[in-house]
Structure formats: structure tokens, C-alpha cells
Design a protein around this motif. Structure first.
Motif, PDB file in Angstrom:
ATOM      1  N   TYR A  88       0.835  -1.202   0.000  1.00 32.93           N
ATOM      2  CA  TYR A  88       0.000   0.000   0.000  1.00 32.93           C
ATOM      3  C   TYR A  88       0.873   1.257   0.000  1.00 32.93           C
ATOM      4  CZ  TYR A  88      -4.423  -2.450   0.987  1.00 32.93           C
ATOM      5  OH  TYR A  88      -5.550  -3.229   0.907  1.00 32.93           O
ATOM      6  N   TYR A  96      -4.900   5.708  -5.025  1.00 34.73           N
ATOM      7  CA  TYR A  96      -5.782   6.101  -3.922  1.00 34.73           C
ATOM      8  C   TYR A  96      -6.898   7.040  -4.377  1.00 34.73           C
ATOM      9  CZ  TYR A  96      -2.419   3.837  -0.924  1.00 34.73           C
ATOM     10  OH  TYR A  96      -1.620   2.897  -0.336  1.00 34.73           O
ATOM     11  N   SER A 100     -11.348   3.145  -2.372  1.00 36.05           N
ATOM     12  CA  SER A 100     -11.831   3.693  -1.109  1.00 36.05           C
ATOM     13  C   SER A 100     -11.049   3.140   0.074  1.00 36.05           C
ATOM     14  CB  SER A 100     -13.318   3.363  -0.927  1.00 36.05           C
ATOM     15  OG  SER A 100     -13.498   1.961  -0.821  1.00 36.05           O
ATOM     16  N   THR A 101     -11.019   3.934   1.153  1.00 38.64           N
ATOM     17  CA  THR A 101     -10.311   3.529   2.368  1.00 38.64           C
ATOM     18  C   THR A 101     -10.940   2.279   2.983  1.00 38.64           C
ATOM     19  OG1 THR A 101      -9.736   5.838   2.794  1.00 38.64           O
ATOM     20  CG2 THR A 101      -9.550   4.314   4.635  1.00 38.64           C
ATOM     21  N   MET A 105      -9.072  -1.208   3.920  1.00 40.70           N
ATOM     22  CA  MET A 105      -9.067  -1.722   5.293  1.00 40.70           C
ATOM     23  C   MET A 105      -9.643  -3.139   5.345  1.00 40.70           C
ATOM     24  SD  MET A 105      -7.641   0.462   7.238  1.00 40.70           S
ATOM     25  CE  MET A 105      -8.134  -0.199   8.811  1.00 40.70           C
ATOM     26  N   THR A 185     -16.610   0.836   3.888  1.00 43.47           N
ATOM     27  CA  THR A 185     -16.385   2.174   3.329  1.00 43.47           C
ATOM     28  C   THR A 185     -17.473   3.142   3.780  1.00 43.47           C
ATOM     29  OG1 THR A 185     -15.267   1.258   1.386  1.00 43.47           O
ATOM     30  CG2 THR A 185     -16.159   3.486   1.190  1.00 43.47           C
ATOM     31  N   GLN A 188     -16.897   3.965   7.438  1.00 41.52           N
ATOM     32  CA  GLN A 188     -15.714   4.811   7.617  1.00 41.52           C
ATOM     33  C   GLN A 188     -15.996   6.254   7.207  1.00 41.52           C
ATOM     34  OE1 GLN A 188     -13.557   5.912   4.782  1.00 41.52           O
ATOM     35  NE2 GLN A 188     -12.329   7.085   6.237  1.00 41.52           N
ATOM     36  N   GLU A 189     -16.693   6.435   6.085  1.00 42.05           N
ATOM     37  CA  GLU A 189     -17.013   7.793   5.640  1.00 42.05           C
ATOM     38  C   GLU A 189     -17.975   8.482   6.606  1.00 42.05           C
ATOM     39  OE1 GLU A 189     -18.486   7.257   1.700  1.00 42.05           O
ATOM     40  OE2 GLU A 189     -16.478   7.256   0.789  1.00 42.05           O
TER      41      GLU A 189
END
Length: 572
Positions: A88, A96, A100-101, A105, A185, A188-189
Motif C-alpha cells: 500500500y 488512492y 476507497s479507504t 481496510m 467504506t 468509515q465515511e
């Protein structure tokens, strides 16, 4: 009683085919002869000790098996998470922009965990069931090949069931893991943007969105569970059929030949021993399919190569980068949006000069800084520092020689002191941290906090104001003291008085350093060697403050508007 047992065994052995070795018969008779010397109590005790000893040995071997395989799987999980995290870090900014984060994850946590379940428990149980099945089937075949074939007749049906179910489980597992990434996602958002959600009273709408994703995940997870719910009992059903066949066919045979009774009992014992291994086949196969789907998702990222790489044969390996910064006919288009950010952009920044780049939002001015840091590579043209193309400079060396303050300020969930010190490779003395904060005009406000420099700022610096976060970010860049400083709209959240203090401080700090300040406002405190006006990726005006005022163009008009509104900065 023991004499009766010996007589029966001898009778049984005398009826065995001549193919059985004589020493085998003699050994069994000798052992039973020893048993004959024991009374009933001694026999029970001896058998109990033997069973206990075998159980202890089995437990010890199982302990070492689990210790070896389960611990090994934890080491594999550790190495794989490090491998994914390291990869990563290697991936460039464009990656990125499109991932999406939450998905990142989920892959490093949930998918790696599923792979661990395969490399540990699944392999352990697979080895166990293969050994036990092989042992049982071989011994059953030695006793009665015909009966063994009949008893194992349901296995082809079992194999077909496993094949069909595995295909369905693999497909559904991929779908479930993808939906779990979307759900992660979404969560998290929501957590990151909770203040925006609350300020716009969108809690109900966001819950509805999350509930929709959660419902989709629930339906697919239940679909997968239903397949597994049919899968596992079918394993037990096959075992049950084998047991029934053994009792039915073996029972009929025993009616005609009483010597078959012992064989039938032995077969039933072996089939009962096979109950768990065969049942575990479904669990192991399901776990293998889930791990296969997860590893496939991991490989999608692990096989993704960064487009921005350190050159294999760099023209410089260490030291400071000095000399002029030159952009020569640079053109660049963002691949994920198709937006042309720069078109035939040419600019020369002499060593030690202070440059102001002005432009409207979306004009391409921030792209200049990102290309200099090699977050992206230009589609056309070249960027050089001291005559050396940045593509031929190691990434770590290039970025170590440039202090960058981005417009989207990010602070780690750590202390203020550690956030400032983040700009260095090693721990800096407290005096350096404090001085950098003073140069960024934030020291006095930090000292007023209860923990001062040990105050934790929360996730993304949530406990601080926008202006405070920007100034801590500036302090983080100043502590490096490099030869090249790059500020990208880093004073948008501070008031004019604080801004003037920071600019005045920079006037002294930037002596003999090359500095590029990117903004959409005019700063009059710092004397710039060049002012660049960028529009639609092109330079439309360029020169010193006096030259641009004499041109009476865009810059002059903007400056007059600012002068007519004293105490305020005029935005481009």
C-alpha cells in the motif's frame, strides 16, 4: 474368560488363509497368552492404563500439531499483513484516487484473516482427516474388500456434492466480501464526516443508506449460509447411509457366517471414526473457497504495480538537491477524470528564488507541486532540478529534499509534538519542535492547551481549528529545513494578522532557499522574485510584482481590488 478368548482367537487364526504370515499368528497368540495370566481386575487396570497412555500420546501429538500449524498460520498472517501494508505504501497517488479507504481496510483485515483460517485450521483438519480416512479405509479393505466397496458407494455422490457446493460457495464468498468492503467504506465515511452529517441533520438519510448496504450484505450472507446449511448435513447423510449399508448388508452376511460379527462391529467403529473427518470435509472445503476468494481480492492489489517508481539506475543516490527547478513543456491529464491540468507548461525557478503561483480553483496550480514531488509523472515534457530529471532521482531522496505543505491538511491521531516531528526521520530535540511551532505562529496557542505539546489532537486533528491544523502542518514542514519549500494554499484558514506574522517569519527562514507558494490570493508582505498567473493549465502572466503592475493586466486588477478592501485578502 481369557482362556475362552484365546481359544476363539486360535480358532479364528486357524481358519485364516495361508497367506497370513506365521509370525503374525505367533505374535498374537503370545500376546494373548500373556493376557491369560492376568485376572479380571488386572486386565481392566492394564486396559485402562493402555487407553490412558494412548490418550495422553494422542493429546501430546495433537498439541504439537496445533502448535505447529496454528502458530505458523499466525506468522503467515503477520507477514501477509505487513506485505499488504508495505505494498500500500508503494502505490502512488493515482491508486488512492480510485480506491476507497474502507475497501483497503477490509482487504488487509477481513481477507487476510480468512486466508489465515485456511493456512492454519483448514490445513490442520485436512491433514487429520486425510490420515484418518486413509487409515480407516485401508483397514476396512483388508478385512472385507467387498463390504468396503459397498460401504464407500455413497462417496461419489459426496464428491459431486462437494464440487457443486464449492463452486457456489466461491462465487457467493466473492460477492459477500465485496459487499463487506462497501459496508466498511460507508461506515468509515460516516465516522469521518460525522460533523458534516450532524450539521446538515442527515443522520436519518445516512442511516437509510447504511441500512440499504447492510441489507444487501445480509441477504447475500444468508444466501451463503443456506448453501453451507445444506452442505454440512449432506456430509452426515452420506455417513449415515454408509452405516445403514454396513449394518444391513453385514447383518445379512453374519446370519450365514457368525465369524462376520466381529468384522461388522469393526466396520461400524471405523465408520463412526469417519463421521467427523467426512463432516469436516465440508467445513474445510468451505473455508478453502472463502480463502480462495479473499486471496484473489488481495492479489488484485498485490499485483498492482505503482506507476511512479524509483529508477533502477538513479543519476544521484544521496546528498542535497540544488540548482534551478525547470518545467519544460509539461503537459498532464488526470487519468481517472480526463481533466487536462497542465498544457505545455514551462517555468524556470532559479535556486534561492521565491515564486508565487496564482490561479483560480481548477486552474492547475496545485498540479505543479504534485508533479514536482512525483506524485504523478507528466504526460509530456520534463521536470529537472539542477539539470537532473526528477524521474532519475530516487523518490525518497527527492521528497526528503522538499518540504511540502498540502492544501488538504492531515494530522495523525497523536500528540501535537509528534505531529510536528513527523517531518523528520528521527526524533528531534524539543527545542527544534518548539522553534518550528513559533515560526509557524502556533507556539503560543499550543502552550495554552492543558497538555501543551503532549496534547492529543484526535483523528485528523478533530480537536483543533482549521487554522491551527494548517499552522501545525507548516511547522511540520519547517522542521525539515530543506533547500526547497513548497506551500500549497496553506494559509486559507488563518486570519490576515496571523497570516502576515507567518509570512514575515518565512521571509527570514527562506533566505537562500527555493520556495514556491501556490495560492488563489495575493500576498504583499513577502517579496517574490516571480509571480505566475495560471489559467486552464497555461501561464497567462509572468513577472515581478512591478512588471505585472506595469502590464496592467489580470494581476494588476486583482491587486487594485485587494488594495481597495484594506485588511482583507482578495481571492482570485
Amino acid at each position: 474368560m481369557t482362556g475362552y478368548v484365546v481359544d476363539k482367537v486360535q480358532q479364528h487364526l486357524s481358519s485364516k488363509p495361508t497367506a497370513v504370515p506365521k509370525h503374525y499368528d505367533q505374535f498374537v497368540i503370545a500376546m494373548l497368552g500373556e493376557v491369560e495370566k492376568l485376572n479380571f481386575t488386572q486386565l481392566v487396570i492394564a486396559c485402562s492404563v493402555i487407553i490412558l497412555a494412548v490418550a495422553i500420546i494422542r493429546g501430546i501429538l495433537m498439541f504439537f500439531m496445533r502448535q505447529t500449524l496454528i502458530v505458523m498460520s499466525r506468522h503467515i498472517e503477520y507477514d501477509q499483513k505487513n506485505e499488504v501494508y508495505t505494498h500500500y505504501q508503494k502505490l502512488d497517488a493515482s491508486f488512492y484516487k480510485t480506491h476507497s479507504t474502507g475497501d483497503l481496510m477490509n482487504r488487509i483485515a477481513e481477507d487476510v484473516s480468512r486466508v489465515r483460517m485456511y493456512t492454519g485450521p483448514a490445513i490442520m483438519y485436512f491433514i487429520n482427516l486425510v490420515a484418518l480416512i486413509a487409515f480407516s479405509v485401508i483397514n476396512m479393505y483388508r478385512k472385507d474388500p467387498g463390504l468396503t466397496g459397498i460401504v464407500l458407494a455413497p462417496l461419489p455422490i459426496l464428491a459431486l456434492t462437494i464440487y457443486i457446493a464449492n463452486s457456489i460457495i466461491h462465487r457467493k464468498s466473492e460477492r459477500v466480501q465485496g459487499l463487506l468492503s462497501d459496508l466498511t467504506t460507508n461506515a468509515q465515511e460516516s465516522y469521518s464526516g460525522i460533523r458534516v452529517i450532524k450539521s446538515f441533520v442527515q443522520e436519518k438519510a445516512m442511516f437509510g443508506f447504511f441500512n440499504k448496504n447492510s441489507e444487501e450484505y445480509r441477504k447475500n450472507a444468508i444466501g451463503l449460509a443456506k448453501v453451507e446449511a445444506v452442505y454440512f448435513p449432506s456430509m452426515t447423510l452420506m455417513i449415515g447411509l454408509s452405516t445403514l449399508l454396513t449394518i444391513f448388508i453385514g447383518g445379512n452376511a453374519a446370519l450365514h457366517d457368525p465369524h462376520k460379527i466381529g468384522v461388522i462391529v469393526e466396520f461400524v467403529i471405523y465408520i463412526n471414526m469417519l463421521t467427523f473427518p467426512v463432516s469436516a470435509i465440508g467445513w474445510v472445503a468451505s473455508m478453502t473457497q472463502r480463502a480462495s476468494a479473499s486471496q484473489k481480492r488481495l492479489n488484485e492489489f498485490l499485483h498492482t504495480e505503482p506507476t511512479i517508481k524509483t529508477p533502477e539506475q538513479p543519476i544521484v543516490k544521496d546528498g542535497q538537491l540544488t540548482g534551478d527547478i525547470v518545467f519544460k513543456n509539461v503537459s498532464f491529464t488526470y487519468s481517472h477524470t480526463g481533466i487536462k491540468a497542465l498544457v505545455k507548461f514551462s517555468l524556470t525557478v532559479k535556486q534561492g528564488q521565491k515564486i508565487l503561483i496564482l490561479g483560480k480553483t481548477g486552474s492547475g496550480k496545485s498540479t505543479v507541486g504534485q508533479l514536482l514531488l512525483r506524485f504523478y509523472d507528466p504526460d509530456e515534457g520534463a521536470i529537472t532540478i539542477g539539470g537532473k530529471n526528477v524521474k532519475q532521482i530516487p523518490l525518497q531522496l527527492l521528497r526528503n529534499n522538499i518540504s511540502y505543505v498540502p492544501q488538504d491538511v492531515f494530522l495523525f491521531s497523536d500528540t501535537i509534538g509528534n505531529n510536528i516531528n513527523f517531518g523528520l526521520q528521527t526524533k528531534a530535540p524539543f527545542e527544534y519542535i518548539k522553534q518550528s511551532a513559533a515560526n509557524a505562529s502556533i507556539d503560543a496557542e499550543i502552550e495554552e492547551l492543558p497538555g501543551k505539546y503532549e496534547t492529543a489532537v484526535g483523528e485528523r486533528g478533530v480537536t483543533l481549528s482549521g487554522g491551527q491544523k494548517q499552522r501545525i502542518s507548516i511547522a511540520r514542514a519547517l522542521i525539515k529545513q530543506p533547500q526547497i519549500m513548497l506551500f500549497d494554499d496553506c494559509l486559507s484558514a488563518v486570519d490576515t494578522k496571523t497570516e502576515n506574522r507567518i509570512i514575515t517569519s518565512l521571509q527570514n527562514l527562506l533566505q537562500n532557499k527555493t520556495a514556491i507558494l501556490i495560492t488563489h490570493r495575493i500576498f504583499t508582505v513577502l517579496n517574490f522574485d516571480q509571480v505566475i498567473i495560471v489559467e486552464d493549465g497555461r501561464i497567462i502572466e509572468q513577472g515581478t510584482h512591478r512588471q505585472l503592475m506595469d502590464m496592467d493586466g489580470y494581476y494588476a486588477e486583482l491587486y487594485r481590488l485587494q488594495s481597495e478592501t484594506p485588511g482583507k485578502e482578495v481571492m482570485v
